[in-house]
Design a protein around this motif. Structure first.
Motif, PDB file in Angstrom:
ATOM      1  N   VAL A 233      21.214   3.235  10.168  1.00 17.37           N
ATOM      2  CA  VAL A 233      20.018   3.953   9.729  1.00 17.37           C
ATOM      3  C   VAL A 233      18.925   2.987   9.302  1.00 17.37           C
ATOM      4  CG1 VAL A 233      21.183   6.084   9.076  1.00 17.37           C
ATOM      5  CG2 VAL A 233      21.093   4.194   7.442  1.00 17.37           C
ATOM      6  N   VAL A 234      17.678   3.464   9.417  1.00 15.39           N
ATOM      7  CA  VAL A 234      16.511   2.673   9.034  1.00 15.39           C
ATOM      8  C   VAL A 234      15.586   3.568   8.207  1.00 15.39           C
ATOM      9  CG1 VAL A 234      14.378   1.657   9.947  1.00 15.39           C
ATOM     10  CG2 VAL A 234      16.584   1.021  10.932  1.00 15.39           C
ATOM     11  N   GLY A 235      15.050   3.023   7.123  1.00 17.32           N
ATOM     12  CA  GLY A 235      14.190   3.808   6.248  1.00 17.32           C
ATOM     13  C   GLY A 235      14.944   4.902   5.523  1.00 17.32           C
ATOM     14  N   PHE A 236      16.191   4.681   5.297  1.00 18.62           N
ATOM     15  CA  PHE A 236      17.108   5.715   4.802  1.00 18.62           C
ATOM     16  C   PHE A 236      17.228   5.649   3.285  1.00 18.62           C
ATOM     17  CE2 PHE A 236      21.288   7.700   4.283  1.00 18.62           C
ATOM     18  CZ  PHE A 236      21.269   8.699   5.255  1.00 18.62           C
ATOM     19  N   PRO A 237      17.291   6.775   2.575  1.00 21.22           N
ATOM     20  CA  PRO A 237      17.282   8.144   3.119  1.00 21.22           C
ATOM     21  C   PRO A 237      15.940   8.862   3.040  1.00 21.22           C
ATOM     22  CG  PRO A 237      18.088   8.210   0.876  1.00 21.22           C
ATOM     23  CD  PRO A 237      17.747   6.768   1.168  1.00 21.22           C
ATOM     24  N   HIS A 238      14.903   8.273   2.388  1.00 23.22           N
ATOM     25  CA  HIS A 238      13.684   9.036   2.128  1.00 23.22           C
ATOM     26  C   HIS A 238      12.537   8.766   3.092  1.00 23.22           C
ATOM     27  CE1 HIS A 238      15.567  10.571  -1.409  1.00 23.22           C
ATOM     28  NE2 HIS A 238      15.609   9.399  -2.017  1.00 23.22           N
ATOM     29  N   GLY A 239      12.620   7.688   3.876  1.00 19.16           N
ATOM     30  CA  GLY A 239      11.600   7.431   4.888  1.00 19.16           C
ATOM     31  C   GLY A 239      10.294   6.877   4.365  1.00 19.16           C
ATOM     32  N   GLN A 240      10.250   6.459   3.100  1.00 16.57           N
ATOM     33  CA  GLN A 240       8.988   6.027   2.506  1.00 16.57           C
ATOM     34  C   GLN A 240       8.827   4.510   2.431  1.00 16.57           C
ATOM     35  OE1 GLN A 240       9.256   8.415  -1.106  1.00 16.57           O
ATOM     36  NE2 GLN A 240       7.813   9.892  -0.244  1.00 16.57           N
ATOM     37  N   HIS A 241       9.646   3.805   3.186  1.00 15.63           N
ATOM     38  CA  HIS A 241       9.469   2.352   3.296  1.00 15.63           C
ATOM     39  C   HIS A 241       8.130   2.049   3.978  1.00 15.63           C
ATOM     40  CE1 HIS A 241      13.734   3.002   2.919  1.00 15.63           C
ATOM     41  NE2 HIS A 241      14.051   1.729   2.988  1.00 15.63           N
ATOM     42  N   ALA A 242       7.595   0.869   3.728  1.00 17.72           N
ATOM     43  CA  ALA A 242       6.429   0.417   4.484  1.00 17.72           C
ATOM     44  C   ALA A 242       6.786   0.349   5.966  1.00 17.72           C
ATOM     45  CB  ALA A 242       5.987  -0.956   3.991  1.00 17.72           C
ATOM     46  N   PRO A 243       5.867   0.693   6.859  1.00 14.13           N
ATOM     47  CA  PRO A 243       6.174   0.638   8.299  1.00 14.13           C
ATOM     48  C   PRO A 243       6.724  -0.709   8.749  1.00 14.13           C
ATOM     49  CG  PRO A 243       4.121   1.810   7.947  1.00 14.13           C
ATOM     50  CD  PRO A 243       4.523   1.243   6.606  1.00 14.13           C
ATOM     51  N   SER A 244       6.171  -1.797   8.213  1.00  8.55           N
ATOM     52  CA  SER A 244       6.660  -3.118   8.616  1.00  8.55           C
ATOM     53  C   SER A 244       8.096  -3.340   8.162  1.00  8.55           C
ATOM     54  CB  SER A 244       5.761  -4.212   8.043  1.00  8.55           C
ATOM     55  OG  SER A 244       5.720  -4.140   6.616  1.00  8.55           O
ATOM     56  N   ALA A 245       8.464  -2.767   7.014  1.00 15.51           N
ATOM     57  CA  ALA A 245       9.840  -2.893   6.528  1.00 15.51           C
ATOM     58  C   ALA A 245      10.791  -2.137   7.443  1.00 15.51           C
ATOM     59  CB  ALA A 245       9.942  -2.370   5.102  1.00 15.51           C
ATOM     60  N   LYS A 246      10.376  -0.965   7.910  1.00 18.32           N
ATOM     61  CA  LYS A 246      11.219  -0.208   8.842  1.00 18.32           C
ATOM     62  C   LYS A 246      11.403  -0.979  10.144  1.00 18.32           C
ATOM     63  CE  LYS A 246      10.214   4.504   7.248  1.00 18.32           C
ATOM     64  NZ  LYS A 246       9.675   5.826   7.638  1.00 18.32           N
ATOM     65  N   ARG A 247      10.312  -1.537  10.649  1.00 15.34           N
ATOM     66  CA  ARG A 247      10.417  -2.317  11.891  1.00 15.34           C
ATOM     67  C   ARG A 247      11.351  -3.496  11.710  1.00 15.34           C
ATOM     68  NH1 ARG A 247       5.444  -4.247  12.159  1.00 15.34           N
ATOM     69  NH2 ARG A 247       6.149  -6.159  11.146  1.00 15.34           N
ATOM     70  N   ASP A 248      11.181  -4.231  10.631  1.00 16.18           N
ATOM     71  CA  ASP A 248      12.019  -5.408  10.394  1.00 16.18           C
ATOM     72  C   ASP A 248      13.486  -5.011  10.196  1.00 16.18           C
ATOM     73  OD1 ASP A 248       9.730  -6.897  10.584  1.00 16.18           O
ATOM     74  OD2 ASP A 248       9.547  -7.274   8.422  1.00 16.18           O
ATOM     75  N   GLU A 249      13.709  -3.881   9.517  1.00 18.27           N
ATOM     76  CA  GLU A 249      15.075  -3.405   9.307  1.00 18.27           C
ATOM     77  C   GLU A 249      15.730  -3.050  10.634  1.00 18.27           C
ATOM     78  OE1 GLU A 249      17.416  -0.326   6.294  1.00 18.27           O
ATOM     79  OE2 GLU A 249      15.313   0.051   6.786  1.00 18.27           O
ATOM     80  N   ALA A 250      14.961  -2.421  11.530  1.00 14.17           N
ATOM     81  CA  ALA A 250      15.492  -2.062  12.848  1.00 14.17           C
ATOM     82  C   ALA A 250      15.832  -3.313  13.663  1.00 14.17           C
ATOM     83  CB  ALA A 250      14.487  -1.201  13.604  1.00 14.17           C
ATOM     84  N   VAL A 251      14.952  -4.297  13.633  1.00 17.73           N
ATOM     85  CA  VAL A 251      15.206  -5.545  14.375  1.00 17.73           C
ATOM     86  C   VAL A 251      16.440  -6.245  13.826  1.00 17.73           C
ATOM     87  CG1 VAL A 251      14.297  -7.844  14.880  1.00 17.73           C
ATOM     88  CG2 VAL A 251      12.806  -5.841  15.085  1.00 17.73           C
TER      89      VAL A 251
ATOM     90  N   GLY B 215      23.998  -6.235  15.761  1.00 15.58           N
ATOM     91  CA  GLY B 215      24.930  -5.629  16.697  1.00 15.58           C
ATOM     92  C   GLY B 215      24.882  -4.123  16.806  1.00 15.58           C
ATOM     93  N   ALA B 216      23.894  -3.475  16.197  1.00 19.48           N
ATOM     94  CA  ALA B 216      23.781  -2.019  16.316  1.00 19.48           C
ATOM     95  C   ALA B 216      23.419  -1.620  17.742  1.00 19.48           C
ATOM     96  CB  ALA B 216      22.734  -1.486  15.349  1.00 19.48           C
ATOM     97  N   ASP B 217      23.994  -0.518  18.191  1.00 24.62           N
ATOM     98  CA  ASP B 217      23.696   0.030  19.517  1.00 24.62           C
ATOM     99  C   ASP B 217      22.624   1.113  19.465  1.00 24.62           C
ATOM    100  OD1 ASP B 217      25.824  -1.427  20.865  1.00 24.62           O
ATOM    101  OD2 ASP B 217      27.213  -0.027  19.897  1.00 24.62           O
ATOM    102  N   GLU B 218      22.446   1.728  18.309  1.00 25.93           N
ATOM    103  CA  GLU B 218      21.484   2.814  18.133  1.00 25.93           C
ATOM    104  C   GLU B 218      20.909   2.758  16.715  1.00 25.93           C
ATOM    105  OE1 GLU B 218      23.679   6.098  21.069  1.00 25.93           O
ATOM    106  OE2 GLU B 218      23.641   6.418  18.911  1.00 25.93           O
ATOM    107  N   ILE B 219      19.684   3.269  16.582  1.00 22.71           N
ATOM    108  CA  ILE B 219      18.991   3.327  15.291  1.00 22.71           C
ATOM    109  C   ILE B 219      18.657   4.778  14.971  1.00 22.71           C
ATOM    110  CG2 ILE B 219      16.867   2.721  14.057  1.00 22.71           C
ATOM    111  CD1 ILE B 219      18.631   0.300  14.522  1.00 22.71           C
ATOM    112  N   ASP B 220      18.951   5.205  13.737  1.00 28.03           N
ATOM    113  CA  ASP B 220      18.531   6.514  13.236  1.00 28.03           C
ATOM    114  C   ASP B 220      17.439   6.274  12.200  1.00 28.03           C
ATOM    115  OD1 ASP B 220      20.733   7.228  14.767  1.00 28.03           O
ATOM    116  OD2 ASP B 220      21.508   8.654  13.301  1.00 28.03           O
ATOM    117  N   LEU B 221      16.200   6.598  12.543  1.00 29.84           N
ATOM    118  CA  LEU B 221      15.014   6.261  11.757  1.00 29.84           C
ATOM    119  C   LEU B 221      14.485   7.483  11.020  1.00 29.84           C
ATOM    120  CD1 LEU B 221      12.462   4.461  11.102  1.00 29.84           C
ATOM    121  CD2 LEU B 221      11.526   5.324  13.270  1.00 29.84           C
ATOM    122  N   VAL B 222      14.309   7.377   9.710  1.00 28.97           N
ATOM    123  CA  VAL B 222      13.774   8.478   8.905  1.00 28.97           C
ATOM    124  C   VAL B 222      12.248   8.433   8.922  1.00 28.97           C
ATOM    125  CG1 VAL B 222      13.853   9.670   6.691  1.00 28.97           C
ATOM    126  CG2 VAL B 222      15.767   8.205   7.374  1.00 28.97           C
ATOM    127  N   ILE B 223      11.611   9.576   9.246  1.00 27.74           N
ATOM    128  CA  ILE B 223      10.157   9.621   9.207  1.00 27.74           C
ATOM    129  C   ILE B 223       9.666   9.703   7.761  1.00 27.74           C
ATOM    130  CG2 ILE B 223      10.020  10.768  11.446  1.00 27.74           C
ATOM    131  CD1 ILE B 223       9.092  13.316   9.830  1.00 27.74           C
TER     132      ILE B 223
END
Length: 217
Positions: A66-84, A90-98
């Motif tokens: 998961v990314v931006g979990f659980p409330h989705g209020q991270h800064a956009p750049s933090a979500k991007r960096d977390e996903a990368v 080694g993650a195969d999929e990302i679940d991103l909170v809006i």
């Protein structure tokens, strides 16, 4: 679908705030044993990827986080960096909170841009968590449109950490836009089957073992 196909539609999940590595290891073993996917906290992705690659049984399905979990209020750049970071680990999929607040304020373009930034940053599927229990039908449609505009792979109902989870009505609505992952409050085969019948293609649940073991033709 047969039992193997059904099991492959389940993301067996452990995301609670007290989750230990031992909890993750148990979920990975259970997922591997039954042919499910696994969804684990981002702090354990690197260990989980090593574990499943070293395991005799392995994990036939995807390793998600998961990314931006659980409330989705991270800064956009933090979500991007977390996903990368998750992809590199080694993650195969990302679940991103809006960011639900942005959506409710009418900033749909901001929501779409944030999703698009994550989608562009990683070469793996991004599922977009809407938290439908907090949204009206009109807001759910707008969130789905933002996910489509951002080239997301899938939309997902819930984190499981808000009041309320997946409903058949929400799944049916969301499936008009993208493939749907139903998540939140699904604890039995019957509940999972109802979501699949409504149009979901994936189920997220901490009760993956009970759901798969309850499978009936």
């Amino acid at each position: 679908m047969d039992r193997d196909e059904f099991a492959a539609s389940i993301d067996h999940t452990v995301l609670g705030p007290e989750t230990t590595w031992e909890d993750v290891e148990t979920v990975l073993d259970e997922a591997a044993d039954r042919g499910m996917n696994a969804c684990v906290p981002p702090c354990y992705v690197a260990e989980a990827a090593d574990y499943v690659s070293d395991s005799e049984g392995g994990l036939s399905g995807a390793l998600a986080t998961v990314v931006g979990f659980p409330h989705g209020q991270h800064a956009p750049s933090a979500k991007r960096d977390e996903a990368v970071a998750a992809w590199n680990d080694g993650a195969d999929e990302i679940d991103l909170v809006i960011n639900v607040g942005r959506l409710k304020a009418g900033a749909d373009a901001v929501v779409a841009a944030e999703i698009s930034d994550v989608v562009a940053a990683v070469p793996i599927p991004v599922k977009v968590i809407l938290e439908t229990a907090l949204l009206t039908d009109a807001e759910t449609r707008r969130a789905c449109e933002a996910a489509v505009d951002a080239d997301a792979a899938m939309v997902k109902t819930s984190t499981g950490f808000a009041d309320g989870g997946a409903t058949v009505a929400d799944v049916a609505l969301m499936s008009e836009y993208l493939p749907v992952k139903a998540s939140g409050g699904i604890g039995s085969y019957e509940e999972a089957a109802a979501m699949l019948d409504a149009g979901a293609v994936r189920i997220g649940a901490s009760s993956g073992v009970a759901i798969v073991d309850g499978y009936r033709e």
